[in-house]
Enzyme design. Structure first.
Site, PDB file in Angstrom:
ATOM      1  N   TYR A   1       0.833  -1.202   0.000  1.00 35.55           N
ATOM      2  CA  TYR A   1       0.000   0.000   0.000  1.00 35.55           C
ATOM      3  C   TYR A   1       0.871   1.257   0.000  1.00 35.55           C
ATOM      4  CZ  TYR A   1      -2.815   3.864   1.668  1.00 35.55           C
ATOM      5  OH  TYR A   1      -3.403   5.097   1.811  1.00 35.55           O
TER       6      TYR A   1
ATOM      7  N   LYS B   1       1.374   3.987  -3.046  1.00 35.73           N
ATOM      8  CA  LYS B   1       1.075   5.411  -2.873  1.00 35.73           C
ATOM      9  C   LYS B   1       2.308   6.265  -3.164  1.00 35.73           C
ATOM     10  CE  LYS B   1      -2.135   7.236  -1.622  1.00 35.73           C
ATOM     11  NZ  LYS B   1      -3.272   7.839  -2.384  1.00 35.73           N
TER      12      LYS B   1
END
Length: 314
Positions: free
Chosen positions: A141, A145
């Site tokens: 994650y 990002k």
């Protein structure tokens, strides 16, 4: 000012679109992966066709941008969970496609993109993390990002990444710990205990309405802006405080342990990143922004927002 909000059907996107509509002279159009809820006769006039950046063709997206002719694009689209394909497609490919399309169709538009504190990874000791700290994400994650942030900051556009820490407030999704805890506490019987993992990790929680205000200030700020700005509360507190705050909002006055059992499976990230706090000096200096909503207010409003249409008296 013509403003296009992508990801407008999500948690932060809904708050952001609402705040931007209140800007004097703003004409806000919204788009999400699914149509926004609207009247039975059809979507609101300001809504564009659904836009899924994860699967969008840059050429077709450029055509949509030419039609919208935005002065500012705000990208709130993101995925916090799902498969590796989903995370990388939404968080990494999506911003890259958007930047390519913007460069072709609206190169003078400002881009405000929402990043994540997960891009930083572990903090050095217990010190607030500033924008100049090395980005060392631990999981996919955070890495996805960060890839999205790099696509934005390397695009050559008039762009800023607002690196959002842990949002908590009304509308928090079930995929987040505050949203899940609120939902499970609502469902729990008077003698039930909600099971969680260890809640001792410290996080910086920020209200989504304060995030939306930071976006509004970034939209209207004179050029240029820094590449990255931290958006948090500037305070690290135990995640256990979320459970305690929700219980207090529910009117429960006993020990937290009577209703929450920390003997379930914990988050690997909590163990790997036990403490995180934002240095928000740059956002205050650049945008004249400070968080206005207290932690207690955020949790009280989150609890109120999860109430059924007719709530029994406690």
């Amino acid at each position: 000012m013509r403003i296009l909000v992508l990801g407008a059907t999500g948690f932060l996107g809904r708050h952001t679109a609402s705040r931007l509509r209140a800007l004097p002279g703003a004409h806000v159009r919204v788009a999400g992966r699914a149509p926004a809820a609207g009247p039975p006769s059809g979507p609101a006039p300001a809504e564009l066709p659904p836009v899924d950046l994860a699967a969008a063709d840059p050429g077709r997206l450029a055509a949509l941008l030419r039609e919208a002719a935005p002065d500012v694009v705000v990208n709130c689209a993101g995925a916090v969970g799902g498969s590796a394909v989903t995370l990388t497609a939404v968080n990494a490919r999506g911003p890259a496609v958007l930047c390519e399309a913007l460069s072709a169709a609206a190169p003078d538009a400002r881009l405000v993109h929402l990043g994540s504190a997960a891009e930083y990874g572990p903090a050095e000791a217990r010190l607030p993390v500033g924008e100049g700290a090395p980005a060392r994400p631990l999981g996919l994650y955070g890495a996805s990002k960060l890839a999205g942030t790099l696509a934005v900051t390397g695009s050559g556009l008039d762009a800023v990444v607002l690196r959002v820490f842990n949002p908590v407030g009304p509308g928090a999704p079930a995929a987040s710990l505050p949203g899940r805890l609120a939902a499970e506490l609502r469902r729990a019987g008077p003698d039930d205990r909600v099971r969680t993992g260890d809640l001792s990790a410290h996080r910086d929680f920020v209200d989504p309405r304060d995030v939306a205000e930071a976006v509004a200030l970034a939209v209207t700020a004179p050029r240029p802006l820094p590449a990255v700005l931290n958006i948090g509360s500037g305070t690290a507190r135990p995640v256990r405080d979320v459970a305690e705050g929700l219980l207090r909002a529910a009117g429960f006055t006993g020990p937290v342990g009577d209703r929450v059992a920390e003997d379930g499976d914990g988050s690997p990230r909590s163990a790997a990143v036990p403490w995180q706090q934002a240095d928000i000096t740059a956002a205050g200096r650049t945008l004249d922004w400070v968080p206005r909503h207290s932690f207690t207010e955020s949790l009280t409003d989150l609890w109120a927002a999860t109430a059924p249409a007719t709530e029994p008296v406690p």
